[in-house]
Design a protein around this motif. Structure first.
Motif, mmCIF file in Angstrom:
data_model
loop_
_atom_site.group_PDB
_atom_site.id
_atom_site.type_symbol
_atom_site.label_atom_id
_atom_site.label_comp_id
_atom_site.label_asym_id
_atom_site.label_seq_id
_atom_site.Cartn_x
_atom_site.Cartn_y
_atom_site.Cartn_z
ATOM 1 N N LEU B 32 0.854 -1.187 0.000
ATOM 2 C CA LEU B 32 0.000 0.000 0.000
ATOM 3 C C LEU B 32 0.888 1.234 0.000
ATOM 4 N N ARG B 69 -1.194 1.129 9.109
ATOM 5 C CA ARG B 69 -1.940 0.147 8.335
ATOM 6 C C ARG B 69 -2.312 -0.972 9.288
ATOM 7 N N SER B 75 -5.604 1.555 5.690
ATOM 8 C CA SER B 75 -4.555 2.472 6.131
ATOM 9 C C SER B 75 -5.146 3.845 6.428
ATOM 10 N N CYS B 92 -3.935 7.169 -2.676
ATOM 11 C CA CYS B 92 -3.521 5.885 -2.134
ATOM 12 C C CYS B 92 -3.491 4.881 -3.284
ATOM 13 N N SER B 94 -2.554 0.495 -4.176
ATOM 14 C CA SER B 94 -2.164 -0.808 -3.643
ATOM 15 C C SER B 94 -1.707 -1.685 -4.795
#
Lengths: 110, 115
Positions: B32, B69, B75, B92, B94
């Protein structure tokens, strides 16, 4: 710090024309990726080219990589109004994080 | 399946207040990332979580910024005593594996405005 630098900063073309954007970087890389961003929000991954590759295609997209010149180009063929967006190159230099350039704003007019 | 989600989509706060930004990565993604994008700029790396390893915090601009996280999934990025220069879109992302060639999937971002 910015690793990739896109060129031009802005590009305006008519539908049906091809759009070429360039990216230059400074340090050696493992791979280079191109992303698209609409309206300043989330990015969409377009294509990844590894350092040992010279050219890659995906639909109307063609990416080239010249590691000797530390540069890459993104070509969008037969552009459409829906291609209007900002395009970013991002480099990976041995870590899992990406370093992004400032982007090229592409405007495709109908 | 569902993509990366972030909340809130927009946050307006007063200078000096604390804010919390949330990221829900794609289920099963082990890595992440948080980035910040100021107006007309590229993305600036902030922090990276990789599985159970210690996070890479090398991009955090000051000690007012922190991130957690929990349980290897959600998170939270916290900015304490916000300043006007913190105004930006916080993105963000991932990825499935913590390897250098894995694609990062981005959320829609949180637009933070500090008055």
């Amino acid at each position: 710090s910015q690793q990739g630098e896109e060129d031009p900063q802005a590009l305006s073309i008519q539908e049906g024309e091809n759009a070429t954007m360039n990216c230059s970087y400074k340090t050696s890389i493992n791979n280079l990726q191109w992303y698209r961003q609409n309206s300043g929000r989330g990015l969409v991954h377009l294509i990844l080219i590894r350092s040992n590759e010279r050219e890659k295609h995906s639909g109307r997209l063609r990416v080239t990589l010249d590691t000797s010149r530390k540069s890459s180009s993104l070509l969008i063929t037969a552009s459409r109004a829906a291609d209007t967006a900002s395009y970013f190159c991002a480099t990976n230099s041995g870590y899992s994080t990406l370093t992004f350039g400032k982007g090229t704003m592409l405007l495709v007019s109908p | 399946g569902a993509g990366v989600s972030q909340s809130p989509s927009n946050k307006v706060t007063e200078k000096g207040k604390d804010v919390e930004l949330r990221c829900d990565p794609i289920s099963g993604h082990t890595a992440l990332y948080w980035y910040r994008q100021s107006l007309g700029q590229g993305l600036e790396f902030l922090i990276y979580f990789q599985g159970n390893s210690a996070p890479d915090k090398s991009g955090l601009p000051s000690d007012r910024f922190s991130a957690e996280r929990t349980g290897g999934s959600v998170s939270t990025l916290t900015i304490q005593r916000t300043q006007q220069e913190d105004s930006a879109v916080y993105l963000c992302a991932s990825s499935r594996l913590s390897v250098i060639t894995d694609t990062q999937y981005f959320g829609p971002g949180t637009r933070l405005t500090v008055l």
